[in-house]
Design a protein around this motif. Structure first.
Motif, short mmCIF file in Angstrom:
data_model
loop_
_atom_site.label_atom_id
_atom_site.label_comp_id
_atom_site.label_asym_id
_atom_site.label_seq_id
_atom_site.Cartn_x
_atom_site.Cartn_y
_atom_site.Cartn_z
N GLY A 89 0.81 -1.21 0.00
CA GLY A 89 0.00 0.00 0.00
C GLY A 89 0.84 1.25 0.00
N ASP A 90 0.59 2.12 0.94
CA ASP A 90 1.26 3.42 1.03
C ASP A 90 2.39 3.35 2.05
OD1 ASP A 90 2.02 6.04 1.15
OD2 ASP A 90 -0.01 6.86 1.35
N ALA A 91 3.56 2.96 1.59
CA ALA A 91 4.69 2.84 2.50
C ALA A 91 5.10 4.19 3.07
CB ALA A 91 5.88 2.21 1.77
N ASP A 92 4.93 5.26 2.29
CA ASP A 92 5.27 6.59 2.79
C ASP A 92 4.40 6.96 3.99
OD1 ASP A 92 7.20 7.00 0.84
OD2 ASP A 92 5.79 7.88 -0.56
N ALA A 93 3.13 6.55 3.95
CA ALA A 93 2.23 6.85 5.07
C ALA A 93 2.65 6.10 6.33
CB ALA A 93 0.79 6.49 4.70
N VAL A 94 3.15 4.88 6.15
CA VAL A 94 3.63 4.10 7.30
C VAL A 94 4.79 4.82 7.97
CG1 VAL A 94 4.71 1.94 8.02
CG2 VAL A 94 2.86 1.90 6.34
N VAL A 95 5.72 5.30 7.16
CA VAL A 95 6.89 5.99 7.71
C VAL A 95 6.49 7.33 8.32
CG1 VAL A 95 9.09 7.08 7.11
CG2 VAL A 95 8.53 4.81 6.23
N GLU A 96 5.51 8.01 7.70
CA GLU A 96 5.07 9.30 8.25
C GLU A 96 4.41 9.09 9.61
OE1 GLU A 96 5.81 13.14 7.38
OE2 GLU A 96 6.27 11.37 6.19
N GLU A 155 15.32 6.65 2.71
CA GLU A 155 16.10 5.54 3.26
C GLU A 155 15.25 4.61 4.11
OE1 GLU A 155 20.42 6.42 4.40
OE2 GLU A 155 19.45 8.38 4.59
N THR A 156 14.39 5.18 4.94
CA THR A 156 13.58 4.36 5.84
C THR A 156 12.59 3.50 5.06
OG1 THR A 156 13.79 6.06 7.55
CG2 THR A 156 12.09 4.39 7.87
N VAL A 157 11.92 4.09 4.07
CA VAL A 157 10.99 3.30 3.24
C VAL A 157 11.73 2.18 2.54
CG1 VAL A 157 9.56 3.37 1.16
CG2 VAL A 157 9.29 5.14 2.89
#
Length: 398
Positions: free
Chosen positions: A272-279, A351-353
């Motif tokens: 899904g939205d990996a950026d949202a997970v990191v945010e 980097e985290t994603v």
């Protein structure tokens, strides 16, 4: 106006044994402003309320440069606490204001902007896969020493143009200088000349290469053109290298614990939205618990408390992040706020994603060998990084 005389010690008994020390919630639940005591019995004001934090981070009466308030005799800026290295280790974007801050930020900013990093993702992912191939040779790994540290060193080396051994030395010795030991401890005294040696090596090697297209090249050109002094080039290279390492290492390790325990977060990360997970991770578990200190240049009222000229003020980021309001300028304060907002936020996200996606794609059954609640945390008011994160690479899809 009233002043809260009693000071709350910041480093409580669970500071190194808890991912979220109890004192954070105690302070957040008992008022928007507190008088705290940093290591070395150094006093400071701490803000826990979001709206007040937003205003404070943009208040022109507060400055980052301790030299501008030195006449008031505040102990911050005189290397009384480990994290004070940021104030006395040279003139950087972290301890300058106004035109000087803008001058240096213009030199470094273009390499770390979202547009500049838009093409960096494949490179970061390639480094991630290389490190995954390396740890896949064994059934267990320490995600700090075997994965996160070499990964960020690889990325720093490529993007900044710093040779790998120099980058590793800058991260190792620089991180120690921001660590929890007393500034006069033997390890801390030894770390500074080793850091300077690595920085000089990186600058000397960079100067020998013509036409380089990287951050180190930008610093050297600015030094040659008179826009930066050599000490400023060295200090900002140190700051950016350290800032591009420890917070990312902390994010990766915290992210592994989150995704390993939360099936919904894992699904979002992988499909899904990996950026949202990191945010969400940034908002709920910021890698740096406090903003860098600011200093009052005149008497101020802070939620009913009398702040004197020279007083240091910080924001407790986990507490301020608890409040979400559409009227706020940004979703969270994990990269600070105002003109001193961290320039490395975009790189940290990339980097985290890449790291979390890579780890859980390659090792879908990855298991923590040491529960998150039992990790030992290193750091003061700067990045809090786990000492080690042993994992079992169960069911590795090699």
């Amino acid at each position: 106006m009233t002043t809260q005389a009693a000071r709350c010690p910041l480093h409580t008994s669970d500071y190194t044994t808890s991912p979220h020390p109890a004192v954070f919630d105690e302070l957040a639940d008992s008022g928007p402003v507190h008088r705290i005591s940093l290591p070395g019995e150094v006093p400071a004001w701490l803000i826990t309320e979001r709206e007040l934090a937003e205003r404070t981070l943009r208040d022109p009466r507060l400055v980052k440069d301790p030299m501008r308030v030195a006449r008031y005799g505040h102990p911050v800026g005189s290397r009384r606490v480990p994290d004070d290295f940021a104030s006395v280790g040279g003139r950087t974007i972290m301890n300058l204001d106004g035109d000087d801050h803008v001058r240096i930020r213009r030199v470094i900013g273009r390499r770390l902007s979202a547009s500049a990093l838009a093409t960096a993702q494949p490179m970061v992912e390639a480094f991630v896969h290389h490190r995954l191939d390396t740890i896949a040779r064994n059934d267990t790994a320490d995600l700090i020493e075997d994965f996160a540290v070499p990964l960020v060193t690889d990325v720093i080396g490529r993007l900044f143009g710093v040779r790998a051994d120099f980058a590793r030395a800058i991260v190792t010795h620089g991180s120690k200088l921001f660590g929890p030991q007393h500034p006069e401890a033997p390890d801390m005294v030894e770390a500074y000349p080793l850091l300077v040696q690595a920085l000089n090596g990186a600058l000397d090697e960079g100067s020998s290469k013509e036409g380089r297209d990287d951050l180190l090249g930008d610093l050297l050109i600015a030094q040659r053109d008179g826009r930066l002094r050599k000490r400023e080039a060295m200090s900002n290279l140190a700051l950016l290298t350290i800032a591009a390492a420890d917070p990312v290492i902390a994010l990766i390790s915290r992210g592994v614990a989150l995704v390993q325990a939360d099936s919904h977060a894992r699904t979002e990360l992988l499909h899904g939205d990996a950026d949202a997970v990191v945010e969400s991770l940034l908002r709920e578990q910021p890698p740096i618990p406090f903003t860098g200190w600011r200093f009052a240049t005149e008497p101020m009222d802070l939620a009913g408390h009398s702040v004197a000229p020279g007083d240091a003020i910080l924001v407790l980021i986990p507490a301020a992040n608890r409040t979400v309001n559409p009227g706020y300028r940004q979703g969270h304060l994990s990269f600070g706020g105002g003109v001193h907002r961290c320039p490395g936020g975009h790189l940290a996200r990339i980097e985290t994603v890449a790291a979390l996606r890579g780890l859980f794609s390659r090792f879908p059954d990855l298991q923590l060998e040491l529960p998150f609640e039992k990790w030992v945390w290193v750091g003061g008011i700067g990045p809090r990084v786990p000492e080690r994160v042993p994992v079992l690479l169960t069911g590795a899809a090699r």
